[in-house]
Scaffold this active site. Sequence first.
Site, short mmCIF file in Angstrom:
data_model
loop_
_atom_site.label_atom_id
_atom_site.label_comp_id
_atom_site.label_asym_id
_atom_site.label_seq_id
_atom_site.Cartn_x
_atom_site.Cartn_y
_atom_site.Cartn_z
N ASP A 205 0.81 -1.21 0.00
CA ASP A 205 0.00 0.00 0.00
C ASP A 205 0.85 1.27 0.00
OD1 ASP A 205 -2.74 1.11 0.59
OD2 ASP A 205 -1.72 1.88 2.35
N GLU A 249 1.37 -0.48 -4.97
CA GLU A 249 0.53 0.66 -5.33
C GLU A 249 1.45 1.88 -5.40
OE1 GLU A 249 -3.30 3.24 -3.74
OE2 GLU A 249 -1.78 2.55 -2.36
C1 GLC Z 1 -4.10 3.25 -0.22
C2 GLC Z 1 -5.41 2.51 -0.25
C3 GLC Z 1 -6.48 3.42 0.29
C4 GLC Z 1 -6.14 3.84 1.70
C5 GLC Z 1 -4.75 4.46 1.75
C6 GLC Z 1 -4.27 4.62 3.15
O1 GLC Z 1 -4.08 4.32 -1.09
O2 GLC Z 1 -5.67 2.05 -1.55
O3 GLC Z 1 -7.73 2.80 0.26
O4 GLC Z 1 -7.06 4.76 2.17
O5 GLC Z 1 -3.80 3.66 1.09
O6 GLC Z 1 -3.90 3.36 3.68
#
Ligand code: GLC
Length: 557
Positions: A205, A249
């Site tokens: 993440d 991500e």
């Molecule tokens: C990432 C996730 C999102 C979350 C953020 C904080 O971007 O995809 O849903 O709110 O991280 O953890």
Amino acid sequence: MRITDTSDVWWKSAVVYCLDIETYYDKDGDGIGDLAGLAERIDYLAELGVSCLWLMPFYPSPDRDDGYDITDFYGVDPRLGNHGQLVEVIRTAHDRGINVIADLVINHTSDRHPWFKAARRSVDNPFRDYYVWRDTTPPDTSKQVVFPDKEDSIWELDDKTGQWYLHHFYKHQPDLNLANPAVVEEILRTVGFWLELGFDGFRVDGIPFLEQTLKNVGDPEALVDPHDVMREIRGFLNRRAGHAMMLGEVNLPHEQQLDFFGGGAGDELQMQFDFIAMQATYLSLAREDPAPLVKALQERPATHPTCQWATFLRNHDELTLDKLSDEERQEVFAAFGPEPEMQLFGRGLKRRVPTMMGGDPRRIRLAYSLLFSLPGTPTLYYGEEIGMGEDLAAEGRMAVRTPMQWTSGANGGFSAAPPRKLVQRVVPDGYGPAHVNVADQRRDPDSLWNFVRTLIGSYRMCPELGWGRFSVVDQPHAAVLAHRCDLDDVATVVVHNLGSDPVVVDLPVDGSDEAHDLVDLFSLEEVVPVDGRVEVSLDGYGFRWFRLRPEGGMHLP
Ligand code: GLC
């Protein structure tokens, strides 16, 4: 490519499916989806053809960011079940040939995590240095917050100790200090724990924020390169489990993403979502012109052969359009989400594909045909396979996090609880379970579900879509994208009409000599080219997939 590569480097030709356990299937009838319910739906995923299941955070959490605010990295939220039931999910998935990856949140914890509770007790608490603090009044950081509707600074004053702590996301999600070796060790232990339990890797993440967080660590002596951290995690991951994969991500420009693949060494993340190509896809669909998408794909940097781009149309967050120019973003808003209540944070849309495509089945299928035929590993967000819509009345990103619609019955077959007890209400009205559900679509050979299943099957039969060399095929129609992916002696050649007018494409299929057969991948019929070309008639928003393979039936299909 050796055939063994497709199992060793399995992520390069996988079909990833993301779900949140709490909205998938509620077995005990308390209104919240659970692990026991998910275990009963693994055969459904196998039937669809999914080969990698990504579980969104299932850890104990006060649930103020849908589980991304974690209080115990080793736990399972009791609302969802327990470790034993999680093992059963993983075991069942493995038995059906499905790898399972977990969301790994390393940028922050919940402010209710015991580390943070300890850290804020005093400036000399042993856990103080697990987080990032400053003594002086912070400058204006309102442009750096991720959620501008809720936050206006990435620093929050901790009244008791008089210092500010860093949080890129909500103020209840303090950023971890990855410059502290003890924190990295905690992360490695977490990774080791879940691998031992059976997971095959992680979706990692919020990676861009690690870099920014490290820049904010006050002590210049402690400056750490985020790539060193990623390399360390990757080294550990694959020492513990050779087949394990990390999907990051990393919503950054392609060149910076290349660094997070570990550049030429390929020793950081094996996979990353291609946010640039995703956004370009919507711009192309809005303009009915493949040019933006082609540009994004041609500018994708070449990666180490074991690395891979994950392609996607939707996920659980807003459909971010942050990498488009202001004018381009407005074009996509105008086409797919013109009303303010459809937009989020000024940069994205809180809608799903079918509603954005105005419910037009031709355009919905076009979008999914693109997803599965573009070079990369396609990633589905639960419910996409049946064309679920969103609940615009739900707060922010929750609009696209509604319960899975299994049947046309009560609560869409998600739960036997009274509707008021559901974790979130089921999509009302035209996209609700009466119109959109798994049970009806499984029975209907012409349904979107059966179409997506065909796409998945075709993708899996054609490893060149994951492994091959992408090129655009020349043809004269401005609204048409013809492309191919070549690998060794096979190629997939695909043609999409992004426009509403029918076209006849005179498609060159080089290599279609006597030594090759050409097959239509949907009808599975042989096609005979004339002088190395095929005349392809496409309806408005139509598409065709072909496969060029050596003569003699060595290759299916
Ligand atoms: C990432 C996730 C999102 C979350 C953020 C904080 O971007 O995809 O849903 O709110 O991280 O953890």
